[in-house]
Design an enzyme around this catalytic site. Structure first.
Site, PDB file in Angstrom:
ATOM      1  N   SER A  50      -5.299  12.471  -1.066  1.00 61.02           N
ATOM      2  CA  SER A  50      -5.465  12.338  -2.515  1.00 61.02           C
ATOM      3  C   SER A  50      -6.665  11.441  -2.856  1.00 61.02           C
ATOM      4  CB  SER A  50      -4.194  11.729  -3.110  1.00 61.02           C
ATOM      5  OG  SER A  50      -4.314  11.609  -4.498  1.00 61.02           O
ATOM      6  N   ILE A  63     -11.503   2.901  -8.110  1.00 59.26           N
ATOM      7  CA  ILE A  63     -11.585   3.968  -9.121  1.00 59.26           C
ATOM      8  C   ILE A  63     -10.585   3.687 -10.251  1.00 59.26           C
ATOM      9  CG2 ILE A  63     -11.375   6.462  -9.548  1.00 59.26           C
ATOM     10  CD1 ILE A  63     -13.638   5.907  -7.599  1.00 59.26           C
ATOM     11  N   CYS A 122      -1.350   2.127  -4.860  1.00 51.93           N
ATOM     12  CA  CYS A 122      -2.727   2.044  -5.363  1.00 51.93           C
ATOM     13  C   CYS A 122      -3.071   0.592  -5.697  1.00 51.93           C
ATOM     14  CB  CYS A 122      -2.928   2.917  -6.596  1.00 51.93           C
ATOM     15  SG  CYS A 122      -4.624   2.795  -7.190  1.00 51.93           S
ATOM     16  N   LYS A 155       4.009   7.211  -0.303  1.00 48.44           N
ATOM     17  CA  LYS A 155       2.748   6.739   0.286  1.00 48.44           C
ATOM     18  C   LYS A 155       2.688   5.217   0.175  1.00 48.44           C
ATOM     19  CE  LYS A 155      -2.237   7.407   0.303  1.00 48.44           C
ATOM     20  NZ  LYS A 155      -3.349   8.193  -0.206  1.00 48.44           N
ATOM     21  N   GLY A 211     -11.877   4.492   5.422  1.00 48.82           N
ATOM     22  CA  GLY A 211     -12.857   4.918   6.422  1.00 48.82           C
ATOM     23  C   GLY A 211     -12.590   4.316   7.796  1.00 48.82           C
ATOM     24  N   THR A 266     -11.769   9.613   3.423  1.00 48.35           N
ATOM     25  CA  THR A 266     -13.186   9.279   3.234  1.00 48.35           C
ATOM     26  C   THR A 266     -14.134  10.221   3.981  1.00 48.35           C
ATOM     27  OG1 THR A 266     -12.575   6.979   2.897  1.00 48.35           O
ATOM     28  CG2 THR A 266     -14.850   7.379   3.518  1.00 48.35           C
TER      29      THR A 266
HETATM   30  C1  LIG Z   1     -12.693   7.113  -3.676  1.00 52.09           C
HETATM   31  C2  LIG Z   1     -11.247   7.118  -3.256  1.00 52.09           C
HETATM   32  C3  LIG Z   1     -10.262   7.449  -4.180  1.00 52.09           C
HETATM   33  C4  LIG Z   1      -8.924   7.461  -3.797  1.00 52.09           C
HETATM   34  N1  LIG Z   1      -7.971   7.839  -4.707  1.00 52.09           N
HETATM   35  C5  LIG Z   1      -6.672   7.908  -4.323  1.00 52.09           C
HETATM   36  C6  LIG Z   1      -5.679   8.395  -5.214  1.00 52.09           C
HETATM   37  O1  LIG Z   1      -5.938   8.793  -6.338  1.00 52.09           O
HETATM   38  N2  LIG Z   1      -4.398   8.426  -4.772  1.00 52.09           N
HETATM   39  C7  LIG Z   1      -4.034   8.025  -3.510  1.00 52.09           C
HETATM   40  O2  LIG Z   1      -2.850   8.091  -3.153  1.00 52.09           O
HETATM   41  N3  LIG Z   1      -4.973   7.589  -2.637  1.00 52.09           N
HETATM   42  C8  LIG Z   1      -6.263   7.527  -3.018  1.00 52.09           C
HETATM   43  N4  LIG Z   1      -7.201   7.101  -2.121  1.00 52.09           N
HETATM   44  C9  LIG Z   1      -6.783   6.673  -0.771  1.00 52.09           C
HETATM   45  C10 LIG Z   1      -6.869   7.810   0.232  1.00 52.09           C
HETATM   46  O3  LIG Z   1      -6.049   8.899  -0.115  1.00 52.09           O
HETATM   47  C11 LIG Z   1      -6.492   7.306   1.648  1.00 52.09           C
HETATM   48  O4  LIG Z   1      -5.157   6.868   1.646  1.00 52.09           O
HETATM   49  C12 LIG Z   1      -7.375   6.153   2.103  1.00 52.09           C
HETATM   50  O5  LIG Z   1      -8.702   6.328   1.669  1.00 52.09           O
HETATM   51  C13 LIG Z   1      -7.354   5.981   3.615  1.00 52.09           C
HETATM   52  O6  LIG Z   1      -7.800   7.127   4.284  1.00 52.09           O
HETATM   53  P1  LIG Z   1      -9.337   7.327   4.768  1.00 52.09           P
HETATM   54  O7  LIG Z   1      -9.705   6.096   5.526  1.00 52.09           O
HETATM   55  O8  LIG Z   1      -9.311   8.567   5.590  1.00 52.09           O
HETATM   56  O9  LIG Z   1     -10.152   7.465   3.521  1.00 52.09           O
HETATM   57  C14 LIG Z   1      -8.558   7.097  -2.476  1.00 52.09           C
HETATM   58  C15 LIG Z   1      -9.554   6.777  -1.556  1.00 52.09           C
HETATM   59  C16 LIG Z   1     -10.888   6.798  -1.928  1.00 52.09           C
HETATM   60  C17 LIG Z   1     -11.928   6.452  -0.891  1.00 52.09           C
END
Ligand SMILES: Cc1cc2nc3c(=O)[nH]c(=O)nc-3n(C[C@H](O)[C@H](O)[C@H](O)COP(=O)(O)O)c2cc1C
Length: 324
Positions: free
Chosen positions: A25, A75, A134, A168, A220, A269
């Site tokens: 998400s 965000i 969040c 989550k 990331g 990411t």
């Molecule tokens: C720009 C951005 C916006 C995100 N928005 C949401 C969101 O709306 N809802 C949510 O549950 N997680 C959100 N996340 C978190 C991601 O879903 C994920 O849990 C987190 O980035 C870790 O995974 P990654 O390291 O693969 O990015 C967001 C992450 C990023 C980078």
């Protein structure tokens, strides 16, 4: 077993997925933006941007900052609200082949329950993900940091709708196991681990924070070890299936999360710098599973060997350890 014969389907409680590679998400828009780059029909599941009851403009800029090994964001759940989602995005998303997992964030218990009840009757939704993690909105983690509130929330949502539920969780707690246990007790079908890790960035010359909201969430490669640790600890403690999230970008990352105890993974990411990454991972998964002699994904989930001999140290460490 031949890689082409491997069964990629996975089960998360009441939810069955065609394969364990999902998109996280907030990192994949509402999928339509990606259709020219990605064969959406091949994904194991799609999680659109979290929706709230009312529209939200999100936080003031800057809302993203790149850091050495990750991305900081604040965000602030910028979205048009549940009615606009149902009207404008659901008709498209609900007709895609992969299971659609709708991420919701209420301001309080009753709003979460009301959102779940509202979505229950809508066609095309496979499951809900409760975003109780969040870091970028006020009270965004209330239900992800207090076990009692978490359990009551999951119970309340389960009573209000028939859809499978994923909770989550945030890593920004002392004991993620306690919160996961509470989500399990409340009846979650799956637990998604992890949302972003609290962080900040500073422009020292101007003596200012780089993010408008000062503090944001780190994602990331930098957070992968934290996410793996969370998955491992929770997998040791409870039986509910886990979805691993955090810094996943390569097939090795995927396999590490599966072996540590995740039944599926979400790619976040990495979608930003390679929108096709999920396709590559789906292509590479059968061969990686076959390398471990698996005939299905479940064969390797949580098969980490703790008490046997540890893996040989990586070459660089061996050199550092060897006497000079
Ligand atoms: C720009 C951005 C916006 C995100 N928005 C949401 C969101 O709306 N809802 C949510 O549950 N997680 C959100 N996340 C978190 C991601 O879903 C994920 O849990 C987190 O980035 C870790 O995974 P990654 O390291 O693969 O990015 C967001 C992450 C990023 C980078």
């Amino acid at each position: 077993m031949d890689a082409s014969e491997i069964d990629l389907r996975v089960r998360l409680g009441r939810l069955e997925l065609p394969n364990p590679i999902l998109v996280a998400s907030g990192t994949f828009g509402y999928a339509r933006e990606m259709e020219r780059l990605v064969d959406l029909s091949r994904l194991g599941g799609i999680l659109p941007k979290t929706i709230t009851f009312e529209p939200r403009p999100g936080n003031l800029p800057w809302r993203t900052v790149e850091t050495a090994a990750g991305l900081l964001n604040s965000i602030g759940l910028d979205n048009d609200g549940i009615d606009a989602f149902v009207k404008h995005h659901l008709p498209y998303l609900g007709n895609l082949l992969p299971p659609l997992i709708v991420s919701i964030a209420g301001r309080d218990h009753d709003e979460f329950v009301a959102m779940a009840a509202r979505l229950d009757g809508e066609l095309g939704i496979a499951a809900l993900e409760l975003n109780i993690s969040c870091p970028n909105v006020s009270r965004g983690v209330d239900y992800g940091t207090d076990p009692d509130k978490c359990r009551k929330l999951v119970t309340g949502v389960r009573q209000a709708c028939r859809l499978p539920i994923c909770a989550k969780l945030t890593p920004n707690v002392t004991s993620i196991v306690e919160i996961a246990q509470a989500a399990e007790d409340g009846g979650a079908d799956a637990i998604s681990l992890i949302n972003t890790v609290l962080g900040m960035a500073v422009d020292w010359r101007n003596r200012r924070p780089l993010l408008g909201k000062v503090v944001g969430g780190l994602s990331g490669p930098a957070i992968k070890p934290i996410a793996l640790r969370c998955v491992h600890q929770v997998a040791q403690a409870i039986d509910t299936p886990l979805i691993g999230i955090g810094g996943i970008a390569t097939i090795d990352d995927v396999m590490e999360f599966l072996v540590a105890g995740a039944t599926a993974v979400q790619i976040g990411t990495a979608n930003y710098y390679d929108p096709t990454v999920s396709m590559k991972l789906i292509d590479q998964l059968p061969a990686a599973l076959s390398e471990l002699g698996a005939s299905c994904v479940a064969d390797i989930v949580g098969t980490l060997q703790i008490n046997s001999e540890t893996s040989p140290a990586p070459a660089c460490d061996r050199e550092a350890l060897s006497p000079t």
